[in-house]
Design a protein around this motif. Sequence first.
Motif, PDB file in Angstrom:
ATOM      1  N   THR A  32       0.849  -1.193   0.000  1.00 36.36           N
ATOM      2  CA  THR A  32       0.000   0.000   0.000  1.00 36.36           C
ATOM      3  C   THR A  32       0.884   1.243   0.000  1.00 36.36           C
ATOM      4  O   THR A  32       1.805   1.354   0.818  1.00 36.36           O
ATOM      5  N   VAL A  33       0.621   2.184  -0.900  1.00 35.56           N
ATOM      6  CA  VAL A  33       1.404   3.412  -1.002  1.00 35.56           C
ATOM      7  C   VAL A  33       1.125   4.315   0.197  1.00 35.56           C
ATOM      8  O   VAL A  33      -0.034   4.569   0.544  1.00 35.56           O
ATOM      9  N   THR A  34       2.196   4.819   0.828  1.00 35.48           N
ATOM     10  CA  THR A  34       2.055   5.690   1.999  1.00 35.48           C
ATOM     11  C   THR A  34       2.363   7.151   1.698  1.00 35.48           C
ATOM     12  O   THR A  34       2.142   8.019   2.541  1.00 35.48           O
TER      13      THR A  34
ATOM     14  N   THR B  94      10.303   8.318 -15.488  1.00 32.12           N
ATOM     15  CA  THR B  94       9.061   8.152 -14.735  1.00 32.12           C
ATOM     16  C   THR B  94       7.953   7.711 -15.686  1.00 32.12           C
ATOM     17  O   THR B  94       7.674   8.386 -16.685  1.00 32.12           O
ATOM     18  N   LEU B  95       7.321   6.569 -15.381  1.00 38.42           N
ATOM     19  CA  LEU B  95       6.278   6.021 -16.240  1.00 38.42           C
ATOM     20  C   LEU B  95       4.894   6.533 -15.857  1.00 38.42           C
ATOM     21  O   LEU B  95       4.028   6.724 -16.702  1.00 38.42           O
ATOM     22  N   ALA B  96       4.683   6.715 -14.546  1.00 40.48           N
ATOM     23  CA  ALA B  96       3.392   7.181 -14.032  1.00 40.48           C
ATOM     24  C   ALA B  96       3.583   7.439 -12.546  1.00 40.48           C
ATOM     25  O   ALA B  96       4.709   7.364 -12.023  1.00 40.48           O
ATOM     26  N   SER B  97       2.504   7.748 -11.855  1.00 40.61           N
ATOM     27  CA  SER B  97       2.579   7.937 -10.409  1.00 40.61           C
ATOM     28  C   SER B  97       1.399   7.255  -9.743  1.00 40.61           C
ATOM     29  O   SER B  97       0.345   7.051 -10.362  1.00 40.61           O
ATOM     30  N   LEU B  98       1.576   6.896  -8.482  1.00 40.61           N
ATOM     31  CA  LEU B  98       0.539   6.259  -7.687  1.00 40.61           C
ATOM     32  C   LEU B  98       0.106   7.210  -6.576  1.00 40.61           C
ATOM     33  O   LEU B  98       0.932   7.930  -6.013  1.00 40.61           O
ATOM     34  N   ALA B  99      -1.159   7.177  -6.245  1.00 37.79           N
ATOM     35  CA  ALA B  99      -1.687   8.038  -5.192  1.00 37.79           C
ATOM     36  C   ALA B  99      -1.648   7.321  -3.847  1.00 37.79           C
ATOM     37  O   ALA B  99      -1.499   6.087  -3.771  1.00 37.79           O
ATOM     38  N   LEU B 100      -1.789   8.092  -2.782  1.00 35.89           N
ATOM     39  CA  LEU B 100      -1.836   7.542  -1.430  1.00 35.89           C
ATOM     40  C   LEU B 100      -2.900   6.456  -1.343  1.00 35.89           C
ATOM     41  O   LEU B 100      -4.038   6.639  -1.781  1.00 35.89           O
ATOM     42  N   GLY B 101      -2.502   5.307  -0.792  1.00 30.30           N
ATOM     43  CA  GLY B 101      -3.444   4.213  -0.594  1.00 30.30           C
ATOM     44  C   GLY B 101      -3.552   3.238  -1.736  1.00 30.30           C
ATOM     45  O   GLY B 101      -4.241   2.215  -1.615  1.00 30.30           O
ATOM     46  N   ALA B 102      -2.887   3.513  -2.858  1.00 30.10           N
ATOM     47  CA  ALA B 102      -2.946   2.598  -3.998  1.00 30.10           C
ATOM     48  C   ALA B 102      -2.297   1.261  -3.644  1.00 30.10           C
ATOM     49  O   ALA B 102      -1.350   1.200  -2.863  1.00 30.10           O
ATOM     50  N   SER B 103      -2.820   0.180  -4.227  1.00 27.51           N
ATOM     51  CA  SER B 103      -2.259  -1.158  -4.004  1.00 27.51           C
ATOM     52  C   SER B 103      -1.250  -1.484  -5.097  1.00 27.51           C
ATOM     53  O   SER B 103      -1.445  -1.103  -6.256  1.00 27.51           O
ATOM     54  N   VAL B 104      -0.185  -2.186  -4.729  1.00 28.83           N
ATOM     55  CA  VAL B 104       0.814  -2.604  -5.707  1.00 28.83           C
ATOM     56  C   VAL B 104       1.074  -4.096  -5.556  1.00 28.83           C
ATOM     57  O   VAL B 104       0.982  -4.655  -4.465  1.00 28.83           O
TER      58      VAL B 104
ATOM     59  N   ASP C 270      16.900  -0.901  -2.308  1.00 25.95           N
ATOM     60  CA  ASP C 270      15.920   0.020  -1.714  1.00 25.95           C
ATOM     61  C   ASP C 270      14.685   0.200  -2.585  1.00 25.95           C
ATOM     62  O   ASP C 270      13.873   1.106  -2.344  1.00 25.95           O
ATOM     63  N   TRP C 271      14.531  -0.658  -3.576  1.00 31.20           N
ATOM     64  CA  TRP C 271      13.419  -0.536  -4.513  1.00 31.20           C
ATOM     65  C   TRP C 271      12.573  -1.798  -4.531  1.00 31.20           C
ATOM     66  O   TRP C 271      13.053  -2.889  -4.211  1.00 31.20           O
ATOM     67  N   LEU C 272      11.321  -1.639  -4.914  1.00 25.40           N
ATOM     68  CA  LEU C 272      10.443  -2.778  -5.158  1.00 25.40           C
ATOM     69  C   LEU C 272      10.162  -2.867  -6.652  1.00 25.40           C
ATOM     70  O   LEU C 272       9.824  -1.856  -7.286  1.00 25.40           O
ATOM     71  N   GLU C 273      10.332  -4.046  -7.197  1.00 25.89           N
ATOM     72  CA  GLU C 273       9.902  -4.285  -8.571  1.00 25.89           C
ATOM     73  C   GLU C 273       8.422  -4.634  -8.522  1.00 25.89           C
ATOM     74  O   GLU C 273       8.022  -5.546  -7.788  1.00 25.89           O
ATOM     75  N   ILE C 274       7.608  -3.913  -9.262  1.00 29.07           N
ATOM     76  CA  ILE C 274       6.163  -4.126  -9.213  1.00 29.07           C
ATOM     77  C   ILE C 274       5.626  -4.436 -10.601  1.00 29.07           C
ATOM     78  O   ILE C 274       6.306  -4.245 -11.609  1.00 29.07           O
ATOM     79  N   GLU C 275       4.403  -4.901 -10.638  1.00 30.16           N
ATOM     80  CA  GLU C 275       3.723  -5.146 -11.905  1.00 30.16           C
ATOM     81  C   GLU C 275       2.988  -3.879 -12.310  1.00 30.16           C
ATOM     82  O   GLU C 275       2.189  -3.335 -11.544  1.00 30.16           O
ATOM     83  N   PHE C 276       3.259  -3.387 -13.506  1.00 29.46           N
ATOM     84  CA  PHE C 276       2.626  -2.168 -13.993  1.00 29.46           C
ATOM     85  C   PHE C 276       2.275  -2.333 -15.467  1.00 29.46           C
ATOM     86  O   PHE C 276       3.151  -2.542 -16.302  1.00 29.46           O
ATOM     87  N   ASN C 277       0.975  -2.297 -15.774  1.00 30.99           N
ATOM     88  CA  ASN C 277       0.495  -2.480 -17.150  1.00 30.99           C
ATOM     89  C   ASN C 277       1.041  -3.758 -17.784  1.00 30.99           C
ATOM     90  O   ASN C 277       1.429  -3.788 -18.948  1.00 30.99           O
TER      91      ASN C 277
ATOM     92  N   ALA D   8      11.007   1.524  -2.013  1.00 30.06           N
ATOM     93  CA  ALA D   8      10.418   0.635  -1.016  1.00 30.06           C
ATOM     94  C   ALA D   8       9.953   1.370   0.238  1.00 30.06           C
ATOM     95  O   ALA D   8       8.971   0.980   0.868  1.00 30.06           O
ATOM     96  N   LYS D   9      10.628   2.464   0.603  1.00 29.99           N
ATOM     97  CA  LYS D   9      10.311   3.129   1.870  1.00 29.99           C
ATOM     98  C   LYS D   9       8.939   3.801   1.847  1.00 29.99           C
ATOM     99  O   LYS D   9       8.412   4.179   2.891  1.00 29.99           O
ATOM    100  N   PHE D  10       8.348   3.937   0.655  1.00 27.71           N
ATOM    101  CA  PHE D  10       7.026   4.559   0.555  1.00 27.71           C
ATOM    102  C   PHE D  10       5.914   3.528   0.352  1.00 27.71           C
ATOM    103  O   PHE D  10       4.799   3.880  -0.039  1.00 27.71           O
ATOM    104  N   ILE D  11       6.236   2.261   0.632  1.00 25.14           N
ATOM    105  CA  ILE D  11       5.248   1.185   0.505  1.00 25.14           C
ATOM    106  C   ILE D  11       5.164   0.432   1.832  1.00 25.14           C
ATOM    107  O   ILE D  11       6.171  -0.022   2.370  1.00 25.14           O
TER     108      ILE D  11
END
Length: 457
Positions: free
Chosen positions: A70-72, A88-98, A106-113, A121-124
Motif C-alpha cells: 500500500t502506497v504511503t 518516470t512512467l506514471a505515479s501512484l496516489a496515497l493508498g494505492a495497491s501494488v 531500496d526498490w520494489l519491482e512491481i507489476e505495472f500495465n 520501497a520506503k514509501f510502501i
Amino acid sequence: MLGAVSTQVLNVRSLPQSTSLIIGQLTEGMVVCGDGPHHGWLQISYADTFGFVSTHYLQPVNDLARLSGTVTATTLNIRQSPSVSAKTLASLALGASVKTLAVVNDWLEIEFNGKSAYVMAKFIDLVYVTSGYYALVNVTALNVRSAPYVTASLFGQLSLDSRVWVEGKQLDWSQIRFNGNRGYVKSEYLHIDSQAAPQVTSIPSALDEQTEAERIPIVEHGQTLARLTPKTILTISGSSEQRNAAATWNRWGALLQDLSDKKQLDVACALAVLCVESSGKGFEQNNSDKMIIRFENHKFWTFWGKNNAQQFRQHFQYNNDKVWTEHQWRSEPLGEWQSFHGNQSAEWQVFEFACQLDSKAAMLSISMGAPQIMGFHFERIGYQSVEEMFKAFSTSIQGQINGLFDFFSPTMLRYLQEMAFTDFAGMYNGKGQKQLYGNKIQQHYTAFKKLMPNQVD
C-alpha cells in the motif's frame, strides 16, 4: 533479509538488546527489510531513523505472491528502472495497491500495465497475507477505503450481512477483497462467518520444525503429512525465470526434493515443470485462495456438449482447427461472447456455470492446481473418481504435487532424466505446443541451476 512479523505486536528497539528503549511497534503480518540478522537482531529503517527487531518473531517471506503493498506517500513515482534518475512512467496516489515481484535493494519491482517497473520501497507498507477467512458485516453501511486510514479515499460501501474475504489485518483494520481490488474496513464492524467452510491457508513460520509441521495441512487420498518448506531459502531476485524458480523452491522445495529422490530425478526438472504450468502456485490469493484451474471448452464438448449440442453452442465456442485456442463463453444465449483464460476469477465463473449443467463433466474438463493435470486423468493418478481428485487437489498443495509425480509415466521420467524437455512437453502438454513448453521448461531448469547448482535440503 525480508521478514514478516509472526506475533501480534513486535517491539522496535533503539539497540539490538531486549532491555533497550522501545521506539515503536509493528503488528502481525507487517513486512520489514533490513540488515542482518546479526546475533538474532535485524536492523531496519523506522520513522526517519533506524531500529532493531528480534528475528525470533519474524518469518521469511518465501512467497511474494502473498505480499500486499500500500502506497504511503501522497504521490509515488513509478520508474522504468531502480534509480531516481530513471524515466518516470506514471505515479501512484496515497493508498494505492501494488503487486510486488521482487525486492531490489531500496526498490520494489512491481507489476505495472503487465510489465515490470520500480518504486521506492520506503514509501510502501508491505503486509504478508498468511491466512484468510470469510466474515460478515455487522453494521448497516460499512465504508471500504483504499488504505488503512480514515482519510483514505472510499472504494464503496458494504451493507449489513455482506460476506467478504479477509486477507489479513493492519492494526485495527481488516484487509479485504472488494470488486477485484484490495480494500480496507474497520475490523470492529466484521465478525467471522461461522457457517462458511474453513478456507485458511497457513504459511509455515520456519522458526522451528515443530511449528512448521503443525501448520502444513494434512491431505487425504492415503498421503501422509510432509514437510514442504526447504531449509535452504533462496533470495527472490534476478530474471523472471530465476524469481519464479526461487519462489517455487521456497514454497515446496522439501517435498519436491523428497519425491524427486524417490523417482531418481533431478529436482530442478520437476520444479521447472511446476514453474511453467502455474508459476509454482496451486492456489490463487486474489481469488479467495481457490485452486488454480483452466476450463477447456473443447473437453467440455467431449464430455457433455456433443450430447447437448444446441445448448453447448449457445454458451461455449472454440477454434475447431486448433481446439485449444479461441475459447469464449457467455452465460446468456444472446449475450456477448467473453474470453476468460488468464483470469482465475473468470475461469471459476465459467467452471461454476458448467457445473450447473453437469458437475462431473465440468470437473473432467478442467486442469487442476500447480501441475495443471486434467480431471479426466483421475484414475491414472490413483483416484476412484474425478470428484475425489477435485477434493484432494482443492484441499492441499501436497495432494497436487503428489499428483504431479504420479502422473509421470516411465517415458516422461526418462525424458526428464535425459533433459529432453521438448519430448517431455510433447507428452505432457501436447504435440501442438511441445516446442513452446519445452523451451520454457529448459529456461526455468537453467535458471534454478544458476541459483542453486548443488541443491540439497
